[in-house]
Design a protein around this motif. Structure first.
Motif, PDB file in Angstrom:
ATOM      1  N   ARG A 142      61.850 -25.405 -34.745  1.00 40.39           N
ATOM      2  CA  ARG A 142      62.403 -24.489 -34.953  1.00 40.39           C
ATOM      3  C   ARG A 142      62.221 -23.341 -33.656  1.00 40.39           C
ATOM      4  NH1 ARG A 142      59.837 -22.622 -40.576  1.00 40.39           N
ATOM      5  NH2 ARG A 142      58.413 -23.567 -39.862  1.00 40.39           N
ATOM      6  N   TYR A 199      67.611 -27.235 -32.277  1.00 41.61           N
ATOM      7  CA  TYR A 199      67.242 -27.544 -33.824  1.00 41.61           C
ATOM      8  C   TYR A 199      67.800 -26.465 -34.931  1.00 41.61           C
ATOM      9  CZ  TYR A 199      63.926 -28.645 -37.547  1.00 41.61           C
ATOM     10  OH  TYR A 199      63.354 -29.162 -38.713  1.00 41.61           O
ATOM     11  N   LYS A 258      69.516 -27.189 -38.257  1.00 42.86           N
ATOM     12  CA  LYS A 258      68.917 -26.715 -39.547  1.00 42.86           C
ATOM     13  C   LYS A 258      69.692 -25.808 -40.195  1.00 42.86           C
ATOM     14  CE  LYS A 258      65.735 -27.204 -41.801  1.00 42.86           C
ATOM     15  NZ  LYS A 258      64.643 -26.932 -41.855  1.00 42.86           N
ATOM     16  N   SER A 302      45.598 -33.679 -41.311  1.00 43.14           N
ATOM     17  CA  SER A 302      45.456 -32.150 -41.030  1.00 43.14           C
ATOM     18  C   SER A 302      44.387 -31.455 -41.852  1.00 43.14           C
ATOM     19  CB  SER A 302      46.579 -31.397 -40.986  1.00 43.14           C
ATOM     20  OG  SER A 302      47.683 -32.137 -40.375  1.00 43.14           O
TER      21      SER A 302
HETATM   22  O1  CP3 Z   1      55.806 -33.284 -34.513  1.00 41.28           O
HETATM   23  C1  CP3 Z   1      57.000 -33.482 -34.744  1.00 41.28           C
HETATM   24  O2  CP3 Z   1      57.784 -32.990 -33.999  1.00 41.28           O
HETATM   25  C2  CP3 Z   1      57.289 -34.308 -35.704  1.00 41.28           C
HETATM   26  C3  CP3 Z   1      57.744 -33.854 -36.979  1.00 41.28           C
HETATM   27  C4  CP3 Z   1      56.622 -33.279 -37.983  1.00 41.28           C
HETATM   28  C5  CP3 Z   1      57.089 -32.754 -38.956  1.00 41.28           C
HETATM   29  N1  CP3 Z   1      56.001 -32.537 -39.892  1.00 41.28           N
HETATM   30  C6  CP3 Z   1      58.343 -32.002 -39.386  1.00 41.28           C
HETATM   31  C7  CP3 Z   1      58.526 -30.838 -39.968  1.00 41.28           C
HETATM   32  C8  CP3 Z   1      55.301 -33.984 -38.090  1.00 41.28           C
HETATM   33  C9  CP3 Z   1      54.508 -34.826 -37.278  1.00 41.28           C
HETATM   34  C10 CP3 Z   1      54.889 -33.282 -39.536  1.00 41.28           C
HETATM   35  C11 CP3 Z   1      53.554 -33.659 -40.021  1.00 41.28           C
HETATM   36  C12 CP3 Z   1      53.323 -32.707 -41.006  1.00 41.28           C
HETATM   37  N2  CP3 Z   1      53.928 -32.273 -42.011  1.00 41.28           N
HETATM   38  C13 CP3 Z   1      51.922 -32.345 -41.123  1.00 41.28           C
HETATM   39  C14 CP3 Z   1      50.667 -32.575 -40.112  1.00 41.28           C
HETATM   40  C15 CP3 Z   1      50.761 -31.986 -38.744  1.00 41.28           C
HETATM   41  C16 CP3 Z   1      50.281 -30.566 -39.003  1.00 41.28           C
HETATM   42  O3  CP3 Z   1      50.918 -29.697 -38.632  1.00 41.28           O
HETATM   43  O4  CP3 Z   1      49.005 -30.425 -39.581  1.00 41.28           O
HETATM   44  C17 CP3 Z   1      51.633 -31.563 -42.365  1.00 41.28           C
HETATM   45  C18 CP3 Z   1      50.516 -30.889 -43.003  1.00 41.28           C
HETATM   46  C19 CP3 Z   1      53.084 -31.671 -42.786  1.00 41.28           C
HETATM   47  C20 CP3 Z   1      53.565 -30.693 -44.202  1.00 41.28           C
HETATM   48  C21 CP3 Z   1      54.402 -29.835 -43.876  1.00 41.28           C
HETATM   49  N3  CP3 Z   1      55.649 -29.839 -43.626  1.00 41.28           N
HETATM   50  C22 CP3 Z   1      54.176 -28.571 -43.756  1.00 41.28           C
HETATM   51  C23 CP3 Z   1      53.032 -27.775 -43.694  1.00 41.28           C
HETATM   52  C24 CP3 Z   1      55.519 -27.719 -43.432  1.00 41.28           C
HETATM   53  C25 CP3 Z   1      55.711 -26.349 -43.225  1.00 41.28           C
HETATM   54  C26 CP3 Z   1      55.130 -25.874 -41.894  1.00 41.28           C
HETATM   55  C27 CP3 Z   1      55.873 -24.751 -41.186  1.00 41.28           C
HETATM   56  O5  CP3 Z   1      56.126 -24.905 -40.062  1.00 41.28           O
HETATM   57  O6  CP3 Z   1      56.609 -23.833 -41.808  1.00 41.28           O
HETATM   58  C28 CP3 Z   1      56.380 -28.661 -43.154  1.00 41.28           C
HETATM   59  C29 CP3 Z   1      57.708 -28.505 -42.861  1.00 41.28           C
HETATM   60  C30 CP3 Z   1      58.079 -29.318 -41.655  1.00 41.28           C
HETATM   61  N4  CP3 Z   1      58.103 -30.466 -41.336  1.00 41.28           N
HETATM   62  C31 CP3 Z   1      58.894 -28.423 -40.644  1.00 41.28           C
HETATM   63  C32 CP3 Z   1      58.953 -29.567 -39.690  1.00 41.28           C
HETATM   64  C33 CP3 Z   1      59.702 -29.385 -38.090  1.00 41.28           C
HETATM   65  C34 CP3 Z   1      59.138 -26.982 -40.417  1.00 41.28           C
HETATM   66  C35 CP3 Z   1      60.104 -26.493 -41.347  1.00 41.28           C
HETATM   67  C36 CP3 Z   1      61.469 -27.055 -41.226  1.00 41.28           C
HETATM   68  O7  CP3 Z   1      61.875 -27.284 -39.756  1.00 41.28           O
HETATM   69  O8  CP3 Z   1      62.364 -27.329 -41.881  1.00 41.28           O
END
Ligand code: CP3
Length: 346
Positions: free
Chosen positions: A29, A34, A38, A202
């Protein structure tokens, strides 16, 4: 065709002309492009359209000049492929959390090509188009289980630890299924062309060393063993894992991630210099004035000592409001310094 193999060389602790740099959550974001995508699609809808998903994966390559791409997906993508109803709001939420042995028994084994064919299709597009390595990934067994058992994000992990302590048979059955699924999932990504894979456990830093070793490590090790058999470099990351670093690296990793709470040199000495390291800038440093940011980046490079086997990254993911210029500045600065000069940085 790969033109830039710095990441692969660093994973194998070979010398590099410049330290490779990429960012966890580098697609997201903080990028206006992006945010525009979205507005039309949910994250899973992006993932289900390989051309679009490849485009999102490539946004940071063009904008930042990073040395690696990471597949755009989420750790819950393969869990959906096991028949679990999960949405992201913004973190993972399950309609029906996994709490009993019957719930675990009802989880379908993952058939990647049948259930989530868009993942490997996206990877095949990316490896044709990219000139930097592609990192595939999966969530680590504790972190994925924590969302499945808690049903969403958690502060204290009471339900998932409760399952470990009070219903160990259910816990170990869940770990059996998740580790088998994760190994298959990463092998499918490797077969489709991913050059490196990262396991994101994580939230595993919320366990004691004894609990990690007993309840999680054997299952993470199964995943690492499966990947190692292919010769593909394996990166392992968790947040708040200072106390677990040696144990986590002990599953047999090429690269151990270091979060931002630790000094890189001290962490690397404990892990052992026979393993590469990745990290570890505090994501909040990206909001600091340039002089402060520069000093923090140089401090990490100085602590790496220019030793082969350092991949520059954040110590956790980029936050949604991060200024793009700061991210670009970090890439430029890391790429401006010869590893041979690093131990002399002031
Ligand atoms: O790194 C990258 O660019 C690749 C994309 C990626 C996403 N999730 C996309 C995403 C990766 C590697 C992940 C891994 C992920 N997902 C982890 C491990 C990495 C870390 O941050 O510890 C975890 C714990 C998740 C679970 C998850 N998914 C969470 C906690 C969230 C919300 C976080 C937030 O920023 O609000 C998501 C949603 C998510 N996955 C987003 C993205 C870009 C943000 C929301 C969106 O854009 O819709």
């Amino acid at each position: 065709m790969l033109k830039n193999d710095r990441l692969l060389r660093a994973c194998r602790r070979q010398p590099v002309d410049r330290t490779p740099v990429w960012f966890m959550r580098q697609a997201g974001r903080y990028q206006p492009e992006y945010r525009a995508i979205k507005e039309k699609y949910t994250l899973f809808e992006i993932c289900e359209q390989p051309e679009l998903c490849a485009e999102v994966t490539m946004l940071p390559i063009k904008q930042l000049g990073v040395d690696a791409a990471i597949l755009f997906s989420d750790i819950m993508t393969p869990v959906r492929g096991m028949g679990v109803d999960v949405v992201l709001n913004p973190g993972p939420i399950l309609a029906r959390p996994i709490r009993t042995m019957q719930d675990v028994a009802a989880l379908r084994p993952l058939d990647v090509e049948a259930a989530i064919p868009y993942v490997t299709e996206t990877i095949r597009i990316l490896v044709r188009e990219l000139d930097v390595p592609l990192i595939g990934f999966a969530g680590g067994p504790f972190t994925v289980a924590s969302y499945m058992v808690e049903g969403g994000p958690s502060k204290d992990y009471a339900r998932v630890k409760g399952m470990m302590y009070s219903e160990p048979d259910t816990w170990f059955a869940l770990m059996e299924k998740l580790s088998a699924m994760t190994a298959d999932y990463l092998l499918a990504q490797i077969a489709a062309g991913a050059h490196v894979v990262q396991l994101f456990d994580s939230w595993v830093g919320n366990l004691t060393i004894a609990d990690y070793d007993r309840y999680v490590k054997p299952y993470s090790k199964r995943v690492a063993d499966a990947v190692r058999a292919t010769g593909t470099p394996f990166i392992h990351f968790g947040f708040g894992t200072g106390h677990l670093l040696q144990s986590m690296a002990g599953i047999g990793v090429d690269v151990q991630g270091v979060d931002w709470k630790e000094e890189l040199d001290a962490a690397w000495a404990r892990i052992g210099h026979n393993v590469a390291v990745q990290g570890n800038l505090d994501p909040i440093a990206l909001y600091a004035p340039t002089a402060v940011l520069d000093a923090k980046v140089k401090d990490i490079l100085r602590r790496s000592g220019g030793r082969p086997g350092h991949i520059f990254n954040l110590g956790h993911g980029i936050l949604p409001t991060t200024p793009m210029a700061a991210v670009q500045r970090v890439v430029e600065l890391v790429h401006s310094i010869d590893p041979k000069e690093m131990s002399r940085l002031g």
